[in-house]
Write an enzyme that holds these catalytic residues in place. Structure first.
Site, short mmCIF file in Angstrom:
data_model
loop_
_atom_site.label_atom_id
_atom_site.label_comp_id
_atom_site.label_asym_id
_atom_site.label_seq_id
_atom_site.Cartn_x
_atom_site.Cartn_y
_atom_site.Cartn_z
N GLU A 92 9.50 -0.83 -7.07
CA GLU A 92 8.15 -1.30 -7.38
C GLU A 92 7.18 -0.15 -7.57
OE1 GLU A 92 6.05 -3.04 -3.75
OE2 GLU A 92 8.15 -3.26 -3.22
N CYS A 105 0.88 4.35 -8.27
CA CYS A 105 1.63 4.65 -7.06
C CYS A 105 3.08 4.31 -7.38
CB CYS A 105 1.11 3.79 -5.91
SG CYS A 105 2.01 4.06 -4.36
N CYS A 112 14.46 2.93 1.69
CA CYS A 112 14.08 4.13 2.44
C CYS A 112 14.85 4.13 3.76
CB CYS A 112 12.57 4.11 2.72
SG CYS A 112 11.97 5.58 3.61
N CYS A 116 10.21 3.68 9.45
CA CYS A 116 8.87 3.48 10.00
C CYS A 116 8.63 1.98 10.20
CB CYS A 116 7.81 4.06 9.07
SG CYS A 116 8.01 5.82 8.78
N CYS A 119 6.36 -0.41 7.83
CA CYS A 119 6.58 -0.36 6.39
C CYS A 119 7.71 -1.29 5.97
CB CYS A 119 6.91 1.08 5.99
SG CYS A 119 7.22 1.29 4.22
N CYS A 333 3.06 -1.24 0.12
CA CYS A 333 4.37 -0.69 -0.19
C CYS A 333 5.53 -1.54 0.32
CB CYS A 333 4.45 0.71 0.41
SG CYS A 333 5.99 1.51 0.11
#
Length: 341
Positions: A92, A105, A112, A116, A119, A333
């Protein structure tokens, strides 16, 4: 023989490629210009001979990601894109319009692995790294879709840019090419959760890009609770690396600080944060946390956010509150890709 993705080449590298296939170097300039006009096939390069286009098709690939879905905000002009990659993966990107121009962005990885806890990008882990051409094509496809030039790039979508260092480094070189996108380094921001050795490597490139550190806590114990990277590198180690970055690039560092209700938004937190950052050439970007369905975090009352900002200002720290963009289209995000999956 594996085909060469032309969007992964600088103009000089493209000249070498063209020379290797027995063509004149000036052809590379023509091809390069077509790539950054956003063409998606060699047939669109109508100032090249048919035989050259056929030769290029046999030895090279332009590289195309496709707009899979897009969502337009009714609040502002923000557009959220889901892009389909050639292997079927989804990433995205976000387009935001400001007075100073169009910002995008973009993602650097599929998923990932940083873990975290605030997120959505990291919930299913890392699928793979993006190639430099896949990173750059997000910008090209957005430009083509909106019919406007992108002037600012933020590497803050899905993924940790410094965990894909080699491809991101290539991207930074290509995006700055004069005859390509020609986006100045000062208009590019790279956001990292703080992989300290890679911050030093990035510093040694001496590129005057903007470095943003996802800090999100004022002390190591709290940071470890929400960011596994905190177990590998302390805040003091990150600040030391930032000082090296500032020395090498003469650029101010931004610290991103997501405010989580009852966790990192107290008077003690703001006092500790002010002490850590005192005397550093930096700026703090306060981010009232976006709700992630799979996580149990809440956004603090905006009065708390304003108080936190004012306390930092009183300690001599430059600070702003991030303007929320595209909140009605899940602009944060990883949210949209996660929902799709």
């Amino acid at each position: 023989m594996e085909k060469v993705y032309l969007k992964s080449l600088t103009e000089n590298q493209l000249k070498e490629f063209v020379k290797d296939i027995g063509e004149k170097p000036f052809r590379a300039t023509q091809i390069f210009s077509w790539l950054y006009k956003g063409v998606e096939s060699f047939d669109e390069m109508n100032n090249l001979s048919k035989s050259l286009r056929e030769k290029l098709s046999s030895k090279a690939d332009i590289g195309n990601i496709k707009i899979y879905k897009k969502f337009e905000s009714k609040i502002d002009e923000t557009i959220k894109y889901l892009f389909a990659l050639e292997d079927g993966n989804i990433i995205e990107s976000v387009m935001m319009k400001y007075k100073h121009g169009v910002s995008v962005c973009i993602s650097t990885q599929v998923g990932c692995r940083m873990g975290c806890s605030f997120c959505a990008s990291t919930i299913d882990g890392l699928e793979r790294n993006l190639k430099s051409w896949e990173i750059i094509d997000q910008v090209l496809k957005i430009q083509k879709d909106i019919g406007q030039r992108v002037s600012n790039i933020v590497l803050m979508g899905s993924g940790e840019p410094l965990d894909n260092f080699d491809e991101v480094k290539k991207f930074l070189e290509i995006v700055n090419e004069k005859n390509g996108l020609n986006i100045g380094y000062r208009h590019i921001t790279l956001s990292t959760c703080g992989i300290v050795p890679k911050i030093y490597e990035l510093s040694d490139l001496k590129l005057p890009i903007n470095l943003a550190i996802s800090l999100h806590a004022p002390d190591d114990e709290k940071r470890k609770e929400i960011m596994p990277i905190g177990k590998s590198y302390s805040i003091n180690e990150i600040i030391k690396a930032c000082k090296y970055y500032i020395k090498n690039t003469n650029r101010r560092v931004t610290f991103e600080y997501s405010l989580i209700k009852g966790f990192n938004d107290t008077k003690k937190d703001v006092k500790l944060l002010g002490e850590k950052l005192k005397g550093l050439l930096c700026h703090v970007n306060l981010i009232p946390i976006n709700k992630v369905e799979e996580r149990n975090f809440e956004k603090p009352n905006m009065n708390f956010v304003y108080k936190f900002r004012d306390e930092l200002k009183n300690k001599g720290i430059a600070v702003t509150i991030r303007r929320e963009m595209g909140s009605d289209i899940e602009g944060a995000c990883g949210q949209l890709r996660r929902k799709h999956l």
